[in-house]
Design a protein around this motif. Structure first.
Motif, PDB file in Angstrom:
ATOM      1  N   PRO A 186       0.823  -1.208   0.000  1.00  0.00           N
ATOM      2  CA  PRO A 186       0.000   0.000   0.000  1.00  0.00           C
ATOM      3  C   PRO A 186       0.861   1.262   0.000  1.00  0.00           C
ATOM      4  O   PRO A 186       1.938   1.284   0.580  1.00  0.00           O
ATOM      5  N   GLY A 187       0.378   2.279  -0.648  1.00  0.00           N
ATOM      6  CA  GLY A 187       1.080   3.558  -0.646  1.00  0.00           C
ATOM      7  C   GLY A 187       2.105   3.686  -1.746  1.00  0.00           C
ATOM      8  O   GLY A 187       2.703   4.742  -1.911  1.00  0.00           O
ATOM      9  N   VAL A 188       2.384   2.635  -2.494  1.00  0.00           N
ATOM     10  CA  VAL A 188       3.358   2.754  -3.588  1.00  0.00           C
ATOM     11  C   VAL A 188       2.569   2.969  -4.879  1.00  0.00           C
ATOM     12  O   VAL A 188       1.917   3.992  -5.066  1.00  0.00           O
ATOM     13  N   LEU A 189       2.587   1.986  -5.757  1.00  0.00           N
ATOM     14  CA  LEU A 189       1.861   2.141  -7.022  1.00  0.00           C
ATOM     15  C   LEU A 189       0.476   1.543  -6.817  1.00  0.00           C
ATOM     16  O   LEU A 189       0.242   0.393  -7.138  1.00  0.00           O
ATOM     17  N   GLU A 190      -0.446   2.290  -6.221  1.00  0.00           N
ATOM     18  CA  GLU A 190      -1.732   1.662  -5.914  1.00  0.00           C
ATOM     19  C   GLU A 190      -2.868   2.372  -6.634  1.00  0.00           C
ATOM     20  O   GLU A 190      -2.773   3.552  -6.954  1.00  0.00           O
ATOM     21  N   PRO A 191      -3.975   1.632  -6.883  1.00  0.00           N
ATOM     22  CA  PRO A 191      -5.090   2.288  -7.534  1.00  0.00           C
ATOM     23  C   PRO A 191      -5.725   3.301  -6.587  1.00  0.00           C
ATOM     24  O   PRO A 191      -5.815   3.052  -5.393  1.00  0.00           O
ATOM     25  N   PRO A 192      -6.137   4.476  -7.063  1.00  0.00           N
ATOM     26  CA  PRO A 192      -6.750   5.467  -6.183  1.00  0.00           C
ATOM     27  C   PRO A 192      -8.111   4.983  -5.717  1.00  0.00           C
ATOM     28  O   PRO A 192      -8.746   4.195  -6.409  1.00  0.00           O
ATOM     29  N   SER A 193      -8.550   5.424  -4.516  1.00  0.00           N
ATOM     30  CA  SER A 193      -9.865   5.007  -4.037  1.00  0.00           C
ATOM     31  C   SER A 193     -10.950   5.631  -4.899  1.00  0.00           C
ATOM     32  O   SER A 193     -12.048   5.117  -5.017  1.00  0.00           O
ATOM     33  N   GLN A 194     -10.630   6.756  -5.506  1.00  0.00           N
ATOM     34  CA  GLN A 194     -11.579   7.389  -6.437  1.00  0.00           C
ATOM     35  C   GLN A 194     -10.798   7.981  -7.607  1.00  0.00           C
ATOM     36  O   GLN A 194      -9.645   8.345  -7.462  1.00  0.00           O
ATOM     37  N   GLY A 195     -11.424   8.036  -8.752  1.00  0.00           N
ATOM     38  CA  GLY A 195     -10.794   8.686  -9.906  1.00  0.00           C
ATOM     39  C   GLY A 195      -9.920   7.746 -10.701  1.00  0.00           C
ATOM     40  O   GLY A 195      -9.944   6.543 -10.501  1.00  0.00           O
ATOM     41  N   GLU A 196      -9.126   8.344 -11.576  1.00  0.00           N
ATOM     42  CA  GLU A 196      -8.354   7.534 -12.508  1.00  0.00           C
ATOM     43  C   GLU A 196      -6.969   7.207 -11.978  1.00  0.00           C
ATOM     44  O   GLU A 196      -6.379   7.974 -11.233  1.00  0.00           O
ATOM     45  N   PHE A 197      -6.455   6.079 -12.415  1.00  0.00           N
ATOM     46  CA  PHE A 197      -5.109   5.670 -12.044  1.00  0.00           C
ATOM     47  C   PHE A 197      -4.098   6.337 -12.968  1.00  0.00           C
ATOM     48  O   PHE A 197      -4.289   6.381 -14.178  1.00  0.00           O
ATOM     49  N   ARG A 198      -3.021   6.876 -12.361  1.00  0.00           N
ATOM     50  CA  ARG A 198      -1.990   7.488 -13.216  1.00  0.00           C
ATOM     51  C   ARG A 198      -0.753   6.590 -13.215  1.00  0.00           C
ATOM     52  O   ARG A 198      -0.098   6.435 -12.195  1.00  0.00           O
ATOM     53  N   PRO A 199      -0.452   5.947 -14.351  1.00  0.00           N
ATOM     54  CA  PRO A 199       0.712   5.071 -14.372  1.00  0.00           C
ATOM     55  C   PRO A 199       2.010   5.867 -14.279  1.00  0.00           C
ATOM     56  O   PRO A 199       2.030   7.043 -14.637  1.00  0.00           O
ATOM     57  N   TRP A 200       3.064   5.226 -13.785  1.00  0.00           N
ATOM     58  CA  TRP A 200       4.367   5.897 -13.712  1.00  0.00           C
ATOM     59  C   TRP A 200       5.083   5.739 -15.050  1.00  0.00           C
ATOM     60  O   TRP A 200       4.924   4.721 -15.730  1.00  0.00           O
ATOM     61  N   SER A 201       5.903   6.710 -15.368  1.00  0.00           N
ATOM     62  CA  SER A 201       6.717   6.607 -16.590  1.00  0.00           C
ATOM     63  C   SER A 201       7.908   5.695 -16.276  1.00  0.00           C
ATOM     64  O   SER A 201       8.267   5.515 -15.101  1.00  0.00           O
ATOM     65  N   PRO A 202       8.573   5.142 -17.295  1.00  0.00           N
ATOM     66  CA  PRO A 202       9.762   4.308 -17.049  1.00  0.00           C
ATOM     67  C   PRO A 202      10.810   5.068 -16.236  1.00  0.00           C
ATOM     68  O   PRO A 202      11.485   4.471 -15.386  1.00  0.00           O
ATOM     69  N   GLU A 203      10.939   6.389 -16.475  1.00  0.00           N
ATOM     70  CA  GLU A 203      11.925   7.192 -15.713  1.00  0.00           C
ATOM     71  C   GLU A 203      11.553   7.245 -14.232  1.00  0.00           C
ATOM     72  O   GLU A 203      12.413   7.121 -13.361  1.00  0.00           O
ATOM     73  N   GLU A 204      10.266   7.421 -13.956  1.00  0.00           N
ATOM     74  CA  GLU A 204       9.818   7.452 -12.550  1.00  0.00           C
ATOM     75  C   GLU A 204      10.070   6.103 -11.871  1.00  0.00           C
ATOM     76  O   GLU A 204      10.450   6.049 -10.700  1.00  0.00           O
ATOM     77  N   ILE A 205       9.834   5.029 -12.609  1.00  0.00           N
ATOM     78  CA  ILE A 205      10.061   3.689 -12.030  1.00  0.00           C
ATOM     79  C   ILE A 205      11.548   3.502 -11.726  1.00  0.00           C
ATOM     80  O   ILE A 205      11.939   3.054 -10.647  1.00  0.00           O
ATOM     81  N   LYS A 206      12.400   3.920 -12.667  1.00  0.00           N
ATOM     82  CA  LYS A 206      13.857   3.818 -12.487  1.00  0.00           C
ATOM     83  C   LYS A 206      14.285   4.581 -11.245  1.00  0.00           C
ATOM     84  O   LYS A 206      15.064   4.098 -10.425  1.00  0.00           O
ATOM     85  N   GLN A 207      13.738   5.802 -11.120  1.00  0.00           N
ATOM     86  CA  GLN A 207      14.046   6.651  -9.971  1.00  0.00           C
ATOM     87  C   GLN A 207      13.618   5.957  -8.679  1.00  0.00           C
ATOM     88  O   GLN A 207      14.349   5.920  -7.695  1.00  0.00           O
ATOM     89  N   TRP A 208      12.412   5.379  -8.699  1.00  0.00           N
ATOM     90  CA  TRP A 208      11.890   4.695  -7.510  1.00  0.00           C
ATOM     91  C   TRP A 208      12.794   3.509  -7.143  1.00  0.00           C
ATOM     92  O   TRP A 208      13.097   3.284  -5.976  1.00  0.00           O
ATOM     93  N   ILE A 209      13.245   2.769  -8.164  1.00  0.00           N
ATOM     94  CA  ILE A 209      14.143   1.627  -7.898  1.00  0.00           C
ATOM     95  C   ILE A 209      15.417   2.130  -7.219  1.00  0.00           C
ATOM     96  O   ILE A 209      15.857   1.589  -6.203  1.00  0.00           O
ATOM     97  N   ASN A 210      15.986   3.214  -7.758  1.00  0.00           N
ATOM     98  CA  ASN A 210      17.220   3.767  -7.177  1.00  0.00           C
ATOM     99  C   ASN A 210      17.006   4.249  -5.750  1.00  0.00           C
ATOM    100  O   ASN A 210      17.806   3.975  -4.859  1.00  0.00           O
ATOM    101  N   ASP A 211      15.887   4.957  -5.520  1.00  0.00           N
ATOM    102  CA  ASP A 211      15.613   5.520  -4.193  1.00  0.00           C
ATOM    103  C   ASP A 211      15.339   4.438  -3.150  1.00  0.00           C
ATOM    104  O   ASP A 211      15.571   4.638  -1.959  1.00  0.00           O
ATOM    105  N   ASN A 212      14.777   3.314  -3.595  1.00  0.00           N
ATOM    106  CA  ASN A 212      14.325   2.315  -2.622  1.00  0.00           C
ATOM    107  C   ASN A 212      15.237   1.105  -2.489  1.00  0.00           C
ATOM    108  O   ASN A 212      14.976   0.211  -1.685  1.00  0.00           O
ATOM    109  N   GLN A 213      16.284   1.071  -3.293  1.00  0.00           N
ATOM    110  CA  GLN A 213      17.160  -0.092  -3.259  1.00  0.00           C
ATOM    111  C   GLN A 213      18.030  -0.057  -2.012  1.00  0.00           C
ATOM    112  O   GLN A 213      18.695   0.951  -1.749  1.00  0.00           O
ATOM    113  N   GLU A 214      17.994  -1.170  -1.244  1.00  0.00           N
ATOM    114  CA  GLU A 214      18.849  -1.246  -0.054  1.00  0.00           C
ATOM    115  C   GLU A 214      19.956  -2.228  -0.359  1.00  0.00           C
ATOM    116  O   GLU A 214      19.765  -3.167  -1.116  1.00  0.00           O
ATOM    117  N   GLU A 215      21.085  -2.002   0.248  1.00  0.00           N
ATOM    118  CA  GLU A 215      22.210  -2.940  -0.014  1.00  0.00           C
ATOM    119  C   GLU A 215      22.033  -4.202   0.795  1.00  0.00           C
ATOM    120  O   GLU A 215      21.394  -4.235   1.815  1.00  0.00           O
TER     121      GLU A 215
END
Ligand SMILES: C[C@@]1(CC(=O)O)c2cc3[nH]c(cc4nc(cc5[nH]c(cc(n2)[C@H]1CCC(=O)O)[C@@](C)(CC(=O)O)[C@@H]5CCC(=O)O)C(CC(=O)O)=C4CCC(=O)O)c(CCC(=O)O)c3CC(=O)O
Ligand SMILES: NC(=O)C1=CN([C@@H]2O[C@H](COP(=O)(O)OP(=O)(O)OC[C@H]3O[C@@H](n4cnc5c(N)ncnc54)[C@H](O)[C@@H]3O)[C@@H](O)[C@H]2O)C=CC1
Length: 192
Positions: free
Chosen positions: A163-192
């Motif tokens: 929950p709280g990451v790439l989740e469908p909104p409780s109301q309205g339309e879902f906004r998909p992430w761009s490949p760049e946003e996904i890459k950024q998220w991978i970099n930000d969340n990767q733990e060693e």
């Protein structure tokens, strides 16, 4: 009844044979279009030879009984419309949203109750789930391609669905992430 089951079957498998002296206009049309084979006669013992699965949906309980007996003798999966316990499986009420599939069964208690519960779920699981699951699929593919360390990859894969990451909104339309946003998220969340 047979028409409804045929429509479901044709969604997955092209090899459907209907054996019945009469057929609905829709079934006749499928036959003419080559989408199924209609054998316009009554069922006869031996008809199940080579079949993977059978639906016994005649309006004559004796016929359905004979079909289920042949299916049992041949070890073929069978659904028996008027006598579920003579068959090997029953149909759930199905809700599809793209990659999401929710099946509701009342285990034979009441098919219309299964439909009512499915209809209720339609409100909680709207069409935004189609886009959400396509996006999640894409995101998991990117994680699998880009993160070679298996422990780090597992953590990211779990996180992507939480929950709280790439989740469908409780109301309205879902906004998909761009490949760049996904890459950024991978970099930000990767733990060693
Ligand atoms: C056991 C089962 C075996 C099986 O078919 O696999 C079965 C059995 C029987 N159905 C009967 C009647 C009706 N069934 C429907 C509709 C559906 N029936 C479905 C499944 C199942 N039905 C399986 C149990 C599922 C569960 O328990 O959850 C659904 C969910 C899925 C599907 O069929 O694909 C689909 C709704 C799809 C949707 O809309 O979401 C309607 C309404 C209509 O047709 O519009 C009626 C008329 C109203 C009424 O009678 O209640 C009768 C009595 C026949 C008679 O006496 O004449 C029997 C025999 C008995 O109960 O013994
Ligand atoms: N599981 C479910 O969801 C439901 C089950 N049913 C049950 O399904 C069965 C069929 O119901 P309906 O489709 O409404 O009936 P229907 O009368 O519309 O269709 C029955 C079909 O069976 C064919 N038939 C009759 N004798 C035959 C034989 N010896 N060999 C081959 N085909 C034969 C008829 O030609 C007809 O095309 C009934 O037993 C009914 O109780 C009905 C509604 C829902």
């Amino acid at each position: 009844m047979a028409e409804r089951k045929v429509k479901e079957l044709l969604a997955g498998s092209p090899l459907v044979t209907v054996i019945s002296p009469t057929a609905t206009p829709a079934l006749r049309q499928y036959h003419e279009q080559g989408k199924l084979k209609w054998v316009p006669r009554e069922y006869a013992e031996g008809d199940l030879e080579g079949a993977f699965m059978v639906h016994a949906a005649a309006n004559d309980p004796e016929v359905n009984k004979s079909v289920s007996a042949e299916a049992k003798a041949r070890g073929i999966l069978a659904n028996v419309a008027d006598h579920p316990d003579l068959g090997s499986f029953i149909h759930p009420s199905v809700l599809r949203r793209g990659r999401l599939l929710i099946a509701v069964s009342t285990s034979g208690a009441g098919p219309l109750a299964a439909r009512t519960i499915r209809k209720k779920l339609e409100n909680d699981f709207g069409t935004e789930y189609e886009e959400y699951l396509d996006a999640l699929y894409f995101m998991r593919k990117m994680i699998q391609e880009q993160v070679s360390n298996s422990a780090a990859r597992q953590k990211l894969l779990r996180k992507a669905s939480s929950p709280g990451v790439l989740e469908p909104p409780s109301q309205g339309e879902f906004r998909p992430w761009s490949p760049e946003e996904i890459k950024q998220w991978i970099n930000d969340n990767q733990e060693e």
